[in-house]
Design a protein around this motif. Structure first.
Motif, PDB file in Angstrom:
ATOM      1  N   ALA A 324       0.854  -1.189   0.000  1.00 30.54           N
ATOM      2  CA  ALA A 324       0.000   0.000   0.000  1.00 30.54           C
ATOM      3  C   ALA A 324       0.888   1.236   0.000  1.00 30.54           C
ATOM      4  CB  ALA A 324      -0.924  -0.024   1.211  1.00 30.54           C
ATOM      5  N   GLN A 325       1.720   1.351   1.030  1.00 26.33           N
ATOM      6  CA  GLN A 325       2.703   2.424   1.107  1.00 26.33           C
ATOM      7  C   GLN A 325       3.955   1.901   1.792  1.00 26.33           C
ATOM      8  OE1 GLN A 325      -0.240   5.493   2.710  1.00 26.33           O
ATOM      9  NE2 GLN A 325       1.097   6.804   1.515  1.00 26.33           N
ATOM     10  N   ARG A 370       0.554  10.732   3.951  1.00 28.33           N
ATOM     11  CA  ARG A 370      -0.586  10.190   4.698  1.00 28.33           C
ATOM     12  C   ARG A 370      -1.842  10.135   3.834  1.00 28.33           C
ATOM     13  NH1 ARG A 370      -0.839  10.228  10.278  1.00 28.33           N
ATOM     14  NH2 ARG A 370      -2.983  10.943  10.178  1.00 28.33           N
ATOM     15  N   GLY A 372      -1.920   9.669   0.701  1.00 27.57           N
ATOM     16  CA  GLY A 372      -1.747   8.731  -0.407  1.00 27.57           C
ATOM     17  C   GLY A 372      -1.302   9.357  -1.707  1.00 27.57           C
ATOM     18  N   LYS A 375       3.330   7.230  -2.680  1.00 29.27           N
ATOM     19  CA  LYS A 375       3.247   5.876  -2.137  1.00 29.27           C
ATOM     20  C   LYS A 375       4.522   5.459  -1.410  1.00 29.27           C
ATOM     21  CE  LYS A 375      -0.824   5.315  -3.909  1.00 29.27           C
ATOM     22  NZ  LYS A 375      -2.019   5.377  -3.033  1.00 29.27           N
ATOM     23  N   GLU A 390      -1.504   4.493   8.650  1.00 31.64           N
ATOM     24  CA  GLU A 390      -2.141   3.182   8.727  1.00 31.64           C
ATOM     25  C   GLU A 390      -1.849   2.314   7.505  1.00 31.64           C
ATOM     26  OE1 GLU A 390      -6.551   1.421   9.970  1.00 31.64           O
ATOM     27  OE2 GLU A 390      -6.155   3.561   9.900  1.00 31.64           O
ATOM     28  N   GLN A 391      -1.617   2.946   6.353  1.00 30.42           N
ATOM     29  CA  GLN A 391      -1.460   2.173   5.122  1.00 30.42           C
ATOM     30  C   GLN A 391      -0.045   1.655   4.886  1.00 30.42           C
ATOM     31  OE1 GLN A 391      -2.731   5.322   5.276  1.00 30.42           O
ATOM     32  NE2 GLN A 391      -4.900   4.851   5.103  1.00 30.42           N
ATOM     33  N   THR A 393       2.740  -0.741   4.801  1.00 29.72           N
ATOM     34  CA  THR A 393       2.894  -2.188   4.957  1.00 29.72           C
ATOM     35  C   THR A 393       4.349  -2.632   4.856  1.00 29.72           C
ATOM     36  OG1 THR A 393       2.452  -2.447   2.585  1.00 29.72           O
ATOM     37  CG2 THR A 393       0.585  -2.726   4.073  1.00 29.72           C
ATOM     38  N   THR A 420       5.468   0.211  10.478  1.00 30.24           N
ATOM     39  CA  THR A 420       4.559  -0.741   9.860  1.00 30.24           C
ATOM     40  C   THR A 420       4.009  -1.662  10.936  1.00 30.24           C
ATOM     41  OG1 THR A 420       4.283  -2.358   8.073  1.00 30.24           O
ATOM     42  CG2 THR A 420       6.321  -2.484   9.339  1.00 30.24           C
ATOM     43  N   LYS A 425      -2.373  -4.561  12.110  1.00 32.00           N
ATOM     44  CA  LYS A 425      -2.228  -5.112  10.762  1.00 32.00           C
ATOM     45  C   LYS A 425      -0.827  -5.685  10.558  1.00 32.00           C
ATOM     46  CE  LYS A 425      -5.634  -2.021   8.669  1.00 32.00           C
ATOM     47  NZ  LYS A 425      -5.911  -1.054   7.576  1.00 32.00           N
TER      48      LYS A 425
END
Length: 469
Positions: A324-325, A370, A372, A375, A390-391, A393, A420, A425
């Motif tokens: 995701a990022q 943040r 988006g 990336k 949050e994104q 990974t 991460t 997650k």
């Protein structure tokens, strides 16, 4: 209610007299500008990192940490709230709270606000990280505390830097916008005052040196009339030259009946010692340590020969993993700039963050990341602590973190890969190893955390799929 103390167009040196008819310009600080910074990497300034967090967090973050409450009187019933209505705030103040976007109290607010608003007054020492609603909590407490019939300063709040003080003032202005009779003044450099004329502003926000001058040298504030004293960012305060002693001198002038509220993001021994000096018989709120930090993160290392091989491995990794990022950490600004340019040439949407940028520029870069718009974030250590996206990974240590002795910097490693695996997650952390020394660093990290870091061959697609999925 408050005159415009937040217009950024006018320089602080134009500030004059009594009250808050002052416009301030945020200082363009350059962190890590010392000689040799390129060799050592960007130094992390605690005050600037705190300011950066305040600037980019426009709402509460979801914090999985449990709150531990230690009461000064263990026999007293533990009281917490689930709604702001339970606090029985003035309607105008409640309206300001809701307009700021606070729909319900955060976890720390649930426990802290009843203590801050209790009668008789209770002292409080609280651990609170950025984004948990701490500033809003003590701002609400000060606004609730003020008696506008009394034309003198009743609430005093000190912060370690000029910029952090202005940030707190901005929260108070926004929250108190429907309380026109409550007045605020800033005790910061450039706000020149007339000696001997007592302030009529009910709340004063400032830095320790200027507040001390206003209390002792200029006699603008009668310390014995202060009924609520707030010290924010205690861990940053004691790391700043002179602020510790100035804070203690201010506190000693206050009456024994004054309510003391102290906040810190961390609770090392030095912070505890400082807090206990300032706050008698406190209630204590602290975050239980999150033991799951590494449980949701898969850790790997990749053997490489030089920076070009690192870059190839990074591209292979990015092509094999649904990302995701991603955040990529480099040791120097020069390496970060080279890597960002190389990734951009490969067609990636890349943001670059390093210490020669101003705090405002860094906040803008992180806000784009943040949201988006980019990336991949390539950064030095200026972004290793406290930034929750949050994104994210994937975290890549393009350069492994080392301390001044050349050994593994385990704390920085934990902060880096902790970007991460957030919010429960799954995340991935990949370390680039380009020498025997780098492998020694990996071994030291493994021993410190008692966790095995697996070898990863980014050129083997089958192995990548097995390990990463």
């Amino acid at each position: 209610m408050f005159k415009d103390c937040w217009a950024l167009a006018v320089d602080a040196q134009e500030a004059t007299s009594q009250s808050c008819q002052v416009s301030f310009k945020l200082k363009k600080k350059m962190s890590g500008a010392a000689t040799g910074c390129e060799a050592e990497g960007d130094r992390v300034d605690l005050a600037e990192q705190s300011l950066l967090n305040k600037m980019i967090r426009r709402c509460l973050v979801r914090n999985r940490n449990q709150v531990e409450v230690l009461q000064a009187d263990p026999t007293s019933p533990l009281y917490s709230v689930r709604t702001f209505e339970e606090l029985r705030l003035k309607p105008e103040l409640l309206k300001g709270v809701y307009e700021m976007g606070f729909n319900r109290p955060s976890r720390i607010q649930e426990n802290a606000l009843p203590m801050m608003l209790a009668q008789p007054a209770q002292n409080l020492i609280a651990q609170s990280q950025s984004g948990t609603g701490k500033t809003a909590a003590f701002s609400l407490a000060m606004l609730s505390h003020v008696n506008t019939a009394n034309k003198w300063t009743q609430c005093l709040c000190i912060a370690p830097t000029y910029e952090l003080a202005l940030q707190i003032g901005q929260v108070i202005e926004q929250m108190g916008k429907f309380l026109p009779d409550v007045k605020l003044a800033y005790a910061v450099r450039g706000n020149r005052m007339v000696r001997g004329v007592k302030l009529q502003e009910h709340i004063v926000i400032g830095t320790p040196g200027t507040v001390l001058d206003w209390c002792t040298k200029y006699k603008l504030i009668d310390p014995k009339r202060i009924t609520m004293f707030v010290l924010d960012e205690a861990d940053v305060m004691i790391a700043t030259q002179g602020h510790r002693d100035q804070s203690i001198r201010i506190q000693r002038q206050l009456s024994n009946e004054c309510q003391m509220l102290l906040f810190s993001a961390t609770f090392e021994d030095s912070v505890w010692t400082f807090a206990e000096q300032l706050v008698p018989d406190p209630n204590i709120i602290r975050l239980k340590r999150d033991e799951e930090t590494l449980d949701t993160i898969k850790q790997f290392y990749v053997l490489c020969g030089d920076k070009e091989e690192k870059f190839t491995a990074l591209c292979d990794l990015y092509g094999s993993l649904t990302v995701a990022q991603a955040m990529i950490f480099c040791h120097t600004r020069r390496m970060a700039a080279w890597l960002a340019a190389s990734l951009t040439e490969e067609g990636h949407q890349v943001a670059l963050l390093s210490g020669e940028m101003t705090v405002e520029q860094r906040a803008a870069v992180i806000e784009r990341f943040r949201s988006g718009k980019e990336k991949v974030l390539v950064t030095t250590n200026v972004c290793s602590r406290g930034i929750d996206v949050e994104q994210v990974t994937l975290v890549v240590n393009f350069d492994l973190p080392v301390n001044m002795d050349g050994s593994a910097d385990n704390e920085t490693y934990l902060h880096r890969i902790g970007r991460t695996g957030r919010f429960g997650k799954r995340g991935f952390a990949v370390n680039m190893v380009d020498s025997k020394r780098s492998m020694d660093i990996i071994n030291q990290i493994e021993m410190h955390f008692n966790r095995k870091i697996k070898k990863l061959d980014t050129g083997n697609s089958e192995e990548m799929e097995t390990l990463l999925n």
